[in-house]
Design an enzyme around this catalytic site. Sequence first.
Site, PDB file in Angstrom:
ATOM      1  N   CYS A 310      48.033  -9.840 -41.286  1.00 32.26           N
ATOM      2  CA  CYS A 310      47.174  -9.159 -40.310  1.00 32.26           C
ATOM      3  C   CYS A 310      47.262  -9.803 -38.939  1.00 32.26           C
ATOM      4  O   CYS A 310      47.029  -9.145 -37.923  1.00 32.26           O
ATOM      5  CB  CYS A 310      45.731  -9.132 -40.798  1.00 32.26           C
ATOM      6  SG  CYS A 310      45.075 -10.746 -41.237  1.00 32.26           S
ATOM      7  N   HIS A 734      40.547 -12.845 -41.619  1.00 33.21           N
ATOM      8  CA  HIS A 734      41.230 -11.574 -41.376  1.00 33.21           C
ATOM      9  C   HIS A 734      41.214 -11.265 -39.885  1.00 33.21           C
ATOM     10  O   HIS A 734      40.222 -11.488 -39.199  1.00 33.21           O
ATOM     11  CB  HIS A 734      40.517 -10.465 -42.168  1.00 33.21           C
ATOM     12  CG  HIS A 734      41.211  -9.146 -42.130  1.00 33.21           C
ATOM     13  ND1 HIS A 734      42.493  -8.971 -42.593  1.00 33.21           N
ATOM     14  CD2 HIS A 734      40.805  -7.929 -41.688  1.00 33.21           C
ATOM     15  CE1 HIS A 734      42.846  -7.698 -42.437  1.00 33.21           C
ATOM     16  NE2 HIS A 734      41.836  -7.058 -41.891  1.00 33.21           N
TER      17      HIS A 734
END
Length: 780
Positions: A310, A734
């Site tokens: 990510c 994330h």
Amino acid sequence: MARCSHVDAADLRPPAATQAVYREDCTQCFDSIDDPSGLNVCLHCFNGGCTGDRNHALLHNTRTGHPLALNIRRTRKKVQRDEPPPKLTKLAIAAETEEDRYDTTMRVVCYACRDEDVDKSSGRLPTVIDGVMKALTFSKREEVKAWEQEIVPCEHTLCLSQETPEKIEGLNQCSMCDLKENLWLCLVCGHVGCGRSQFGGIGGNSHALAHSNATSHGVVVKLGSITPEGNADIYCYTCNEERTDPELAAHLAHWGINIAEREKTEKSLMELQIEQNLRWEFSMTSDDGKELQPVFGPGFTGLKNLGNSCYLSSIVQCLFSLPEFQTRYHRPDEVPPETRSPAEDLETQLRKLADGLLSGRYSKPDSDVISVPDSTEVPHQKGLAPSMFKHLVGRDHPEFSTMRQQDAFEFLLHLFKLISLSRHPDRSLNPVNNFRFCLEQRLQCLSCGKVRYKVDEQDNISVQVPARPIADSGTGSGESGTSYESVTLKECLDIFTAEEVVEMRCPGCNSQDGFRKRSLFRTLPQQFVINARRFHLINWVPTKLNVPIEVSDEPLDLTAYLSEGPRPDEELLPEEETPVVTFTPNPAVLEQLLSMGFPQVRCEKALQATGNNDAEAAMNWLFAHMDDPDIDQPIAPSSAQSGTSQQDPEKIAQLGEMGIDAARAAKALAATGGDVNRALDWVFSHPDDPGDDAADSDTAQGEAQEPPGTASTPARYQLQSIVCHKGSSVHAGHYVAFIRKKHPTTGEPSWFLFNDEKVVKMDNVDEMKQHAYVYFFTRV
């Protein structure tokens, strides 16, 4: 029908174990085996080419002359809902295989014979086809390789020295507290201590770390992770990394632990990290609880998470939302660059990525998702898998070549460097140029008042975020603990440009009183990247402090941070003489070369030209320069202004392709030991240095290059996009991107969330702006 003569070709053989097989998607676009016409895999070099409108498979045949290709087409199997599920006979979870989900058809194509269905059983085809279908796909091969290189032994596990064994009283409780899980055994002395509490919410008071700090014992094993097969979590506090111990069984036996009798009772560090990363989910619902609806169209294509990727996706989405990257790499009407290996060519992969993200061809609901009857919910898109791009930009990098979570800002800097080092038809086409500017450092002696100016070229700034805890907000730290007062971005910039006193000797008056130092902008860029540094070391672990930063929707005016340059009434400090540099060869590598029979003078020259640390590189240089007329002349002492003419012409040409003239390139290479990457950094940090002063240098006598950026005012910047990080550690959590774009249907400027493959419209991003990690501003 006549038998194809090419099926017996000598170069037709199965892929070797080390060869990449591109049988998932095209190497020059994201068309794949799931498309109606399938993918053609070259049976000579195993390149994957699409067969639709673009027909990159035919382009590959035209450029290489390889006649045979295996067409692979995959279709999703229909799920029968009217049959009862099979009766369970045992408690087990069967992994769904590709054969369970898809039907795959194959046929062989010969471009030379114009045969669309060559007999697959003829000639060498059976073994080659079998090898292609059994070989790991490119993405899976690189993923396995990355995981394999993830954890390795270190000198502390390989050379572990254990103390005299004593009976360990108990292995089921920390020796310094009451914790009975997350226990770590010191392999040096047998101490049992609890681990850190950062991993996956597991309790821990860091007593194993405290023991290591007190004793300098570095290697520990997690007791609950030991398996009879010899696997376990090994951590080296000295390296501050997870490691392996090839002699784990013997090292445990030293403390009376029989590894064959152990049973794994706790999750490993990697399992905890993956589980934690899967939990991070930015809210995909609106304030009133409704699911945010997906958005589709050109510029609204998501990227599939390849496993902790990510950080890459969020940065790429922000960059390709900018006109510089769109103009440079999205060229749908141009033929792809000619290259022997498209998957290994950065220009090709950046164009492939631009086409995938910006064309809109792949931005559509995932047809494999089965919707609930009568539901109005639209499934998200499948997302593009940037496997080739990730492998290429991470290749040979100690961090980005792994499958671990990485720092998004560091990845941005790495990508900028790769793009700047790549070939550009014209220097003005390098999209990174629009991020560059000149930062001026002013030093003034506290004793004599004389000043010195230094100008460095940069493409970003990192600002420190002041942390002011709110009283009685909690006892913890990081995201889940202490609360902090909000700050403004202007305050962070004020700190960045504030004066400070530094200790230095003044070359003008010899005073040791120090200097007053301040940094301001000589010029400002078109695209301005600001990194907000919220990470601090807590117990030697990089931990994020949740400090809110207020960023207004109104344009940010940076005019006040522009420097006016040297003033007429200032007296400049004299330039310090450049010291004479005597080259000292690496003794260990020099001895290796001498043992091969090369003369010492030649060995020293080779080491000077290749960075002074690699015997193989030096040996290759020697073979290539045996006929140089000055090969046996001793190395003369040099300064930073001399010795530039001896640099490798190929490296000078490589830097020249980036618009750096030969004189500056030679000087930069001389100052950095011939390393192209470091030379590029040197050029950027010495924008006012003209390079070699030699009289016969035509380029040096030319006009000086214009500094990047502009000093025009007003200098107003609008926030264009942000990268946000959820999680307390740089190695977990994330990343997502929030980007301001025109809505694909209404045309109104709006904010959109890019969360891997999910792309949705956001109505309120004020809170996200407060907690962003990287800010992208555009000059207005």
